[in-house]
Design an enzyme around this catalytic site. Structure first.
Site, PDB file in Angstrom:
ATOM      1  N   THR A  86     -24.197 -27.414 -11.902  1.00 46.51           N
ATOM      2  CA  THR A  86     -24.479 -28.003 -13.272  1.00 46.51           C
ATOM      3  C   THR A  86     -25.486 -27.497 -14.454  1.00 46.51           C
ATOM      4  OG1 THR A  86     -23.757 -29.716 -12.260  1.00 46.51           O
ATOM      5  CG2 THR A  86     -24.823 -30.437 -14.727  1.00 46.51           C
ATOM      6  N   LYS A 139     -19.481 -32.011 -18.348  1.00 46.16           N
ATOM      7  CA  LYS A 139     -20.642 -32.684 -16.483  1.00 46.16           C
ATOM      8  C   LYS A 139     -21.288 -33.713 -17.322  1.00 46.16           C
ATOM      9  CE  LYS A 139     -20.952 -32.644 -12.708  1.00 46.16           C
ATOM     10  NZ  LYS A 139     -20.789 -33.749 -12.130  1.00 46.16           N
ATOM     11  N   LEU A 171     -19.855 -50.411 -11.556  1.00 49.46           N
ATOM     12  CA  LEU A 171     -20.816 -52.210 -11.866  1.00 49.46           C
ATOM     13  C   LEU A 171     -20.819 -52.393 -10.511  1.00 49.46           C
ATOM     14  CD1 LEU A 171     -18.216 -53.266 -14.850  1.00 49.46           C
ATOM     15  CD2 LEU A 171     -19.988 -52.262 -15.060  1.00 49.46           C
ATOM     16  N   GLY A 190     -29.243 -41.895  -7.002  1.00 46.70           N
ATOM     17  CA  GLY A 190     -29.391 -41.211  -6.552  1.00 46.70           C
ATOM     18  C   GLY A 190     -29.151 -39.849  -6.022  1.00 46.70           C
ATOM     19  N   CYS A 203     -27.147 -34.989  -8.460  1.00 47.40           N
ATOM     20  CA  CYS A 203     -26.598 -35.546  -9.616  1.00 47.40           C
ATOM     21  C   CYS A 203     -27.147 -36.362 -10.922  1.00 47.40           C
ATOM     22  CB  CYS A 203     -24.916 -35.380  -9.280  1.00 47.40           C
ATOM     23  SG  CYS A 203     -24.530 -34.347  -8.240  1.00 47.40           S
ATOM     24  N   LYS A 209     -31.454 -36.272 -11.469  1.00 48.02           N
ATOM     25  CA  LYS A 209     -31.261 -34.752 -13.003  1.00 48.02           C
ATOM     26  C   LYS A 209     -29.967 -34.978 -13.674  1.00 48.02           C
ATOM     27  CE  LYS A 209     -29.397 -31.305 -10.268  1.00 48.02           C
ATOM     28  NZ  LYS A 209     -28.565 -30.868 -11.203  1.00 48.02           N
ATOM     29  N   LYS A 266     -26.375 -42.542  -0.381  1.00 48.13           N
ATOM     30  CA  LYS A 266     -24.921 -43.117  -0.120  1.00 48.13           C
ATOM     31  C   LYS A 266     -24.529 -43.015   0.628  1.00 48.13           C
ATOM     32  CE  LYS A 266     -21.867 -39.529  -2.363  1.00 48.13           C
ATOM     33  NZ  LYS A 266     -20.909 -39.845  -3.470  1.00 48.13           N
TER      34      LYS A 266
HETATM   35  N1  LIG Z   1     -23.937 -32.345  -5.066  1.00 50.71           N
HETATM   36  C1  LIG Z   1     -23.224 -33.024  -5.595  1.00 50.71           C
HETATM   37  O1  LIG Z   1     -22.728 -34.090  -5.387  1.00 50.71           O
HETATM   38  C2  LIG Z   1     -23.012 -31.886  -7.013  1.00 50.71           C
HETATM   39  C3  LIG Z   1     -21.915 -32.693  -7.478  1.00 50.71           C
HETATM   40  C4  LIG Z   1     -21.083 -32.024  -8.732  1.00 50.71           C
HETATM   41  C5  LIG Z   1     -22.377 -30.970  -9.252  1.00 50.71           C
HETATM   42  N2  LIG Z   1     -23.626 -30.677  -8.468  1.00 50.71           N
HETATM   43  C6  LIG Z   1     -24.346 -28.969  -8.886  1.00 50.71           C
HETATM   44  O2  LIG Z   1     -23.734 -27.737  -8.040  1.00 50.71           O
HETATM   45  C7  LIG Z   1     -25.145 -27.012  -7.805  1.00 50.71           C
HETATM   46  C8  LIG Z   1     -25.193 -27.139  -6.303  1.00 50.71           C
HETATM   47  O3  LIG Z   1     -25.458 -28.436  -6.207  1.00 50.71           O
HETATM   48  P1  LIG Z   1     -25.766 -28.449  -4.675  1.00 50.71           P
HETATM   49  O4  LIG Z   1     -25.923 -30.251  -4.247  1.00 50.71           O
HETATM   50  O5  LIG Z   1     -24.867 -27.674  -3.805  1.00 50.71           O
HETATM   51  O6  LIG Z   1     -27.315 -28.038  -3.643  1.00 50.71           O
HETATM   52  P2  LIG Z   1     -27.293 -27.024  -2.772  1.00 50.71           P
HETATM   53  O7  LIG Z   1     -28.879 -27.223  -2.786  1.00 50.71           O
HETATM   54  O8  LIG Z   1     -27.384 -28.074  -2.033  1.00 50.71           O
HETATM   55  O9  LIG Z   1     -26.992 -26.170  -2.677  1.00 50.71           O
HETATM   56  C9  LIG Z   1     -27.516 -24.881  -3.498  1.00 50.71           C
HETATM   57  C10 LIG Z   1     -27.065 -23.826  -2.306  1.00 50.71           C
HETATM   58  O10 LIG Z   1     -27.828 -22.310  -2.849  1.00 50.71           O
HETATM   59  C11 LIG Z   1     -28.575 -21.265  -2.092  1.00 50.71           C
HETATM   60  N3  LIG Z   1     -28.752 -20.652  -3.141  1.00 50.71           N
HETATM   61  C12 LIG Z   1     -29.750 -20.378  -4.477  1.00 50.71           C
HETATM   62  N4  LIG Z   1     -30.250 -19.406  -4.569  1.00 50.71           N
HETATM   63  C13 LIG Z   1     -29.071 -18.218  -4.212  1.00 50.71           C
HETATM   64  C14 LIG Z   1     -28.720 -16.683  -3.654  1.00 50.71           C
HETATM   65  N5  LIG Z   1     -29.518 -16.326  -5.111  1.00 50.71           N
HETATM   66  N6  LIG Z   1     -27.884 -17.091  -3.611  1.00 50.71           N
HETATM   67  C15 LIG Z   1     -26.885 -17.714  -2.533  1.00 50.71           C
HETATM   68  N7  LIG Z   1     -27.504 -18.884  -2.502  1.00 50.71           N
HETATM   69  C16 LIG Z   1     -28.342 -19.066  -3.416  1.00 50.71           C
HETATM   70  C17 LIG Z   1     -29.520 -22.941  -1.560  1.00 50.71           C
HETATM   71  O11 LIG Z   1     -29.595 -22.161  -0.992  1.00 50.71           O
HETATM   72  C18 LIG Z   1     -28.183 -23.527  -1.564  1.00 50.71           C
HETATM   73  O12 LIG Z   1     -28.443 -23.706  -0.319  1.00 50.71           O
HETATM   74  C19 LIG Z   1     -26.364 -28.102  -9.400  1.00 50.71           C
HETATM   75  O13 LIG Z   1     -26.108 -28.215 -10.197  1.00 50.71           O
HETATM   76  C20 LIG Z   1     -25.976 -29.708  -9.341  1.00 50.71           C
HETATM   77  O14 LIG Z   1     -26.095 -30.326 -10.013  1.00 50.71           O
HETATM   78  C21 LIG Z   1     -23.545 -31.289  -7.309  1.00 50.71           C
END
Ligand SMILES: NC(=O)c1ccc[n+]([C@@H]2O[C@H](COP(=O)([O-])OP(=O)(O)OC[C@H]3O[C@@H](n4cnc5c(N)ncnc54)[C@H](O)[C@@H]3O)[C@@H](O)[C@H]2O)c1
Length: 473
Positions: free
Chosen positions: A120, A220, A266, A273, A276, A279, A336
């Site tokens: 995101t 998004k 609702l 928390g 997503c 932040k 959650k």
């Molecule tokens: N968690 C959710 O429910 C969700 C849903 C939709 C979108 N997002 C978005 O997706 C993105 C990732 O979220 P997440 O929850 O998976 O985060 P996360 O922290 O669980 O995973 C990110 C991973 O990327 C790795 N990483 C960082 N730099 C790297 C590199 N150069 N090479 C390889 N790996 C690297 C980190 O070590 C980490 O394991 C965020 O932008 C988040 O906002 C998250």
């Protein structure tokens, strides 16, 4: 297609596993060496229903491998960037991990690559990526940059990825659009072996929406901010209900029956928390500010959410009077149910506040205790909910796990010191709690006294039990 996924977190691992499940050859990289070693050895760094089984199956079929980011860059015709974008102290999204990946791609890749932002990111990040790739490219890289925001929810990520409502892509070239259509074709046609359901053919094909990159990026942030707004809205209605003696569950039910409003999101509680909403709302506020738009509506959404935990602690104080030395059981730490993720979970601020006031907190969560220990070191972690409730002066429900809904009331009653429940998620059945001698407080509903089984208690719990399970963020 040969696809690379960079970042093996909740989004990256799900993306890699599911793209392999639908037939692609996937290479997934992870920079955290502990996580990478675990994955390469067949372990799981996170808890996510169904994910481990899918990963096992696609690795056996040799369609998924794990390794370094350099190897991933060399592998894929399409590269999904799934690294974290946490908030900076000023609320902006921290894009340093995205920038580092872009720089590596520019330096190491040659030939054509489709580079897809799945993390995101703020609007116009795609434009920055294009500029950055051009500036740093040294090996004759040719590329398109596309946005493909991810809408999966932790706890149901595999299901959400394979059976989405919509797939949004933001593209600025026909080649990028064609590649993304090809990648997602098994999902848009719902033609793949589903690892979860046996009745998949009945499922609806998702809408495939193609826009420009800026619009996809905005979709998004705007979606998450809107959902957060719904939660803060109902939380304020809950506060009002508590003061005037109304029942927020019934108010929400009445509102949700209007299809223009809808029943989802609702459910009042102690606030949203996770990695997503908190932040993304902050980042969206900053994007608007920097663009000269005063999105003060979202500042209120954030403020309301920040006050939820304090409001809950105030209720605990009202009941226990002095917190110092009191034994407080906390059921649920994950932000959650069905996840082990505690990032920005309301439980953290809540438990810290209780500990700061001298309470003796005994916590239990079915999956999140491992991750919670590093952020909440000064509490007692218990191996089951009843152990946490031993001798408790109050029991707080913080995450609505099914395990808590299915509580053995007799056992709980004989375990606690004082039969007092403060349910921050309106998860338990109020009438049952009362019938087992508990004084039961919930969010936005009249308290229920021991032995009381009035219509408020019964009606409210019936609606919550039916609705809250469907919903997650
Ligand atoms: N968690 C959710 O429910 C969700 C849903 C939709 C979108 N997002 C978005 O997706 C993105 C990732 O979220 P997440 O929850 O998976 O985060 P996360 O922290 O669980 O995973 C990110 C991973 O990327 C790795 N990483 C960082 N730099 C790297 C590199 N150069 N090479 C390889 N790996 C690297 C980190 O070590 C980490 O394991 C965020 O932008 C988040 O906002 C998250």
């Amino acid at each position: 297609m040969k696809i690379s996924v960079i970042g093996a977190g909740y989004v990256g691992l799900t993306t890699a596993a599911c793209l392999a499940q639908i037939g692609h050859e996937v290479f997934c990289s992870e920079s955290d060496l502990d996580k990478l070693t675990k994955l390469q050895g067949g372990g799981m760094p996170i808890f996510e229903p169904h994910l481990e089984e899918v990963i096992k199956a696609v690795r056996k079929a040799e369609r998924l491998r794990f390794g370094s980011t350099d190897e991933a860059i060399a592998w894929g015709d399409a590269i999904f960037i799934c690294v974290g974008t946490p908030p900076l102290p000023n609320g902006d999204a921290d894009l340093h991990a995205i920038e580092a990946v872009a720089r590596s791609i520019a330096k190491r890749a040659s030939g054509y690559r489709l580079i897809i932002e799945k993390s995101t990111v703020p609007v116009q990040t795609g434009a920055q990526l294009r500029k950055h790739l051009s500036v740093h490219s040294t090996n004759g890289l040719r590329y398109d940059v596309a946005s493909n925001p991810e809408f999966l929810r932790e706890g149901t990520s595999v299901e959400d990825f394979l059976h989405p409502d919509r797939i949004v892509i933001g593209v600025d070239s026909p080649r990028a659009a064609d590649m993304l259509r090809e990648i997602y074709e098994p999902i848009t046609k719902q033609e793949f072996v589903c690892p979860i359901h046996s009745d998949c053919p009945k499922r609806k094909a998702p809408i495939f929406l193609a826009t420009d990159t800026n619009s996809a990026e905005l979709i998004k942030h705007a979606s998450n901010s809107f959902l957060a707004m719904k939660i803060s809205f109902i939380n304020m209605v809950a506060n009002l209900c508590e003061v005037v003696g109304a029942d927020v569950t019934k108010v929400a039910e009445g509102m949700g029956l209007d299809p223009r409003i809808g029943a989802a999101f609702l459910n009042p509680g102690i606030g949203f928390g996770g990695f997503c909403f908190p932040k993304d709302v902050q980042a969206f506020i900053r994007i608007a500010e920097k663009s000269g738009c005063d999105f003060s509506l979202l500042k209120e959404v954030e403020k309301i959410n920040q006050r939820r935990v304090e409001h809950f602690v105030e209720q605990v104080r009202n009941e226990l009077w002095v917190l110092r030395g009191k034994k407080i059981a906390v059921w649920g730490l994950a932000f959650k149910p069905n996840t082990d993720d505690v990032r920005f979970a309301p439980s953290i601020a809540l438990v810290k506040s209780l500990v700061d006031e001298g309470a003796n907190v005994r916590a239990y969560d079915p999956e999140a205790m491992g991750k919670a220990k590093s952020v909440l070191p000064n509490i007692t972690y218990c191996s089951n909910p009843y152990e946490a409730a031993e001798g408790a002066d109050a029991l707080l429900i913080v995450t609505e796990w099914d395990e808590f809904r299915n509580v053995d009331w007799e056992r709980l009653r004989s375990t606690v010191e004082r039969p007092l429940i403060l349910d921050g998620r309106n998860a338990l059945n109020a009438a049952e709690a009362a019938s087992h001698g508990f004084h039961y407080f919930s969010v936005g509903r009249p308290p229920v006294l021991p032995g009381q089984a009035g219509s408020a208690a019964i009606g409210a719990s019936a609606f919550v039990g039916a609705d809250i399970r469907k919903e997650s963020f």
